[in-house]
Every structure is written in structure tokens, then in C-alpha cells.
Design an enzyme around this catalytic site. Structure first.
Site, mmCIF file in Angstrom:
data_model
loop_
_atom_site.group_PDB
_atom_site.id
_atom_site.type_symbol
_atom_site.label_atom_id
_atom_site.label_comp_id
_atom_site.label_asym_id
_atom_site.label_seq_id
_atom_site.Cartn_x
_atom_site.Cartn_y
_atom_site.Cartn_z
ATOM 1 N N HIS A 131 -6.157 -17.347 11.473
ATOM 2 C CA HIS A 131 -5.936 -15.903 11.444
ATOM 3 C C HIS A 131 -4.781 -15.556 10.508
ATOM 4 O O HIS A 131 -4.897 -14.674 9.647
ATOM 5 C CB HIS A 131 -5.635 -15.426 12.873
ATOM 6 C CG HIS A 131 -5.247 -13.988 12.978
ATOM 7 N ND1 HIS A 131 -6.135 -13.003 13.364
ATOM 8 C CD2 HIS A 131 -4.063 -13.357 12.762
ATOM 9 C CE1 HIS A 131 -5.515 -11.824 13.378
ATOM 10 N NE2 HIS A 131 -4.249 -12.023 13.014
ATOM 11 N N GLU A 132 -3.668 -16.286 10.643
ATOM 12 C CA GLU A 132 -2.497 -16.005 9.816
ATOM 13 C C GLU A 132 -2.735 -16.375 8.352
ATOM 14 O O GLU A 132 -2.244 -15.699 7.439
ATOM 15 C CB GLU A 132 -1.282 -16.757 10.365
ATOM 16 C CG GLU A 132 -0.829 -16.281 11.731
ATOM 17 C CD GLU A 132 -0.461 -14.801 11.741
ATOM 18 O OE1 GLU A 132 0.227 -14.340 10.810
ATOM 19 O OE2 GLU A 132 -0.887 -14.099 12.676
ATOM 20 N N HIS A 135 -4.443 -13.536 6.651
ATOM 21 C CA HIS A 135 -3.498 -12.471 6.286
ATOM 22 C C HIS A 135 -2.857 -12.774 4.934
ATOM 23 O O HIS A 135 -2.712 -11.894 4.083
ATOM 24 C CB HIS A 135 -2.394 -12.368 7.346
ATOM 25 C CG HIS A 135 -2.739 -11.522 8.529
ATOM 26 N ND1 HIS A 135 -3.300 -10.257 8.430
ATOM 27 C CD2 HIS A 135 -2.585 -11.756 9.864
ATOM 28 C CE1 HIS A 135 -3.476 -9.757 9.644
ATOM 29 N NE2 HIS A 135 -3.049 -10.647 10.525
ATOM 30 N N GLU A 189 -6.015 -6.366 10.914
ATOM 31 C CA GLU A 189 -6.161 -7.315 12.017
ATOM 32 C C GLU A 189 -7.624 -7.737 12.173
ATOM 33 O O GLU A 189 -7.927 -8.912 12.397
ATOM 34 C CB GLU A 189 -5.657 -6.701 13.325
ATOM 35 C CG GLU A 189 -4.159 -6.719 13.474
ATOM 36 C CD GLU A 189 -3.601 -8.136 13.491
ATOM 37 O OE1 GLU A 189 -4.099 -8.973 14.261
ATOM 38 O OE2 GLU A 189 -2.666 -8.401 12.733
#
Length: 257
Positions: A131-132, A135, A189
Site C-alpha cells: 500500500h505504501e 503511494h 487512499e
């Protein structure tokens, strides 16, 4: 589009990611600048942690995080469309904080507390890291810096090219300088959620773990929350949205088995 109109719309969240990143470029927070700032901040974080004996390089928790990191890296590189090769690096910090982030250019910072307090499996660690990484790969920090620059401009507040100048440890400063300390928008997100599912599945981690991760986060939120949750809203709607994206990710995972 007139620059003033673009700024107003971007601050209101009504334009695309590319619109806000354009504003970030105009403010001096282009890819090269952000990556350089992140590298400098990451190096300072590592030095500070080493000097305070909080840099973890040998524990069982470190080895698990490092294993996930090395397994995800080649697939993250395949997803990189920034035009700039990432120099992936990992710092694991001995801390009870439930937190983790990936700074621009591939600088991964993990706090041991997110693994130990949530009793994360390797697949759940991959869900956090994937997930990070998304980003960072989609340069969401640039989007946030651009939006923050517009907000501060509207309020008459001066900004440095790197963004927010907060006090604290090097790790906290790194997060604030490149926009990580600012809450991500719901759309960013969602993109990180979806991309993270695909990334972990390509690396051979069961994407179902992303659901159990955020279920654990929800329980922790009820018990007082965490640093991670301050910039990553955890709620039932988020989990429901991820469930809708699971079939595609599960298909990728199943093909690797």
C-alpha cells in the site's frame, strides 16, 4: 487552464492527480526535488536511529520485514511509471509506534510496533508495505504537497519547496517534509489500496491479508488509534471497497501458486 483556476480547483480536490502534481512542480516540489529531500531525510533518520541504538538490523521482526521488502521490490519496479528509477532502501526502527511509510524514491521506514502490536503475518506486512509503495510509485506525496501549497497560499502562509517544516525526530521530519504527515485524500487512499492488492498478489502474498490487516487496524482504532491511522483512515467502507477489488488480485495470486 488559467493557473488561478487550477489552483482553486486543486485545493478543493476537484481536479485530477496530475493537476495537483503540476502545482507541486510549480512550487518547486518536482520529482527530483522530492526524491532528493526524501533521500536526505532518510539518511538523517538512519544516522539518528543508529546513534540512539534504535535502528533494527538483526531482530526476528527486522528479518521478516526485510524479507517482504526484498520480495516486493522487483514487482514494485515493474509498476514504476515515474520515469525515474527508485533506489529502494529500508530502515526498521525499534519503536512501539504503529507506523510505516514509503518516502519518494523508494525510502521505506517501518516501525517494529506495527508488526508486534498487531501481530502481523508476513502477508499482512506485505499489505502495509505494498500500500505504501503504491503511494510512492504514484507520487501521491507530490499531490499532497501541491494541495498543501495551495492551501497555505490561500492562507498567506509561506512554504519551502519541501513542504511543511515541523519539529521532532528525523523520522517525523522526513514524513512531514515530503507530505506524508498530511492525510491522504480518499481517492488517493483508494488507489493505494487497489494498487497494493495487485502488488502483493504479484509477489505471491495472499491479498486476503489486506482485509485482515485493516480489520486489525479498526480494532486498534477503537482502542485509541495509532500514528499510522492518523493519515490512513480505517473504516468499513474502505474494507468493503477492497473486497470488490479482491477477485482480480486473487486471480493474480492464484496464478502464481
Amino acid at each position: 487552464m488559467n493557473k488561478k483556476i487550477l489552483m482553486s480547483l486543486c485545493a478543493a480536490g476537484a481536479v485530477t492527480i496530475s493537476g495537483c502534481t503540476t502545482v507541486a512542480d510549480m512550487a518547486g516540489a518536482d520529482t527530483a526535488t522530492l526524491n532528493a529531500a526524501a533521500t536526505q531525510g532518510f539518511n538523517k533518520t538512519v544516522t539518528e536511529a543508529r546513534n540512539s541504538n534504535t535502528l533494527d538490523t538483526s531482530s526476528a521482526t527486522y528479518k521478516r520485514i526485510y524479507s517482504v521488502f526484498t520480495r516486493l521490490k522487483p514487482y514494485a519496479d515493474q509498476m514504476n511509471q515515474t520515469g525515474t528509477k527508485f533506489d529502494w532502501q529500508l530502515a526498521v526502527l525499534k519503536s512501539p509506534q504503529v507506523n510505516a511509510y514509503v518516502a519518494p524514491g523508494g525510502k521505506v521506514v517501518f516501525y517494529t510496533g506495527i508488526v508486534t502490536k498487531l501481530n502481523l503475518t508476513d502477508a499482512e506486512i506485505a499489505a502495509v508495505m505494498g500500500h505504501e509503495m503504491v503511494h510512492a510509485l504514484e507520487e501521491h506525496s507530490k499531490n499532497k504537497v501541491g494541495a498543501q501549497a495551495l492551501t497555505d497560499l490561500a492562507l498567506g502562509i509561506g512554504l519551502s519547496a519541501a513542504g511543511v517544516g515541523q519539529t521532532g525526530t528525523a523520522a517525523a521530519q522526513l514524513g512531514s517534509q515530503i507530505g506524508i504527515g498530511l492525510p491522504y485524500s480518499r481517492s488517493l487512499e483508494s488507489r493505494a489500496d487497489q494498487g497494493g492488492l495487485m502488488l502483493m498478489a504479484r509477489a505471491g502474498y495472499n491479498p486476503q491479508a489486506a482485509i485482515t490487516l485493516w480489520e486489525k487496524m479498526n480494532k486498534l482504532e477503537g482502542a485509541g488509534g495509532s500514528s499510522f491511522l492518523s493519515t490512513h483512515p480505517s473504516n468499513s467502507q474502505r474494507i468493503d471497497a477492497m473486497r470488490k477489488n479482491l477477485p482480480a488480485a486473487q486471480q493474480i495470486y492464484n496464478q502464481r501458486r
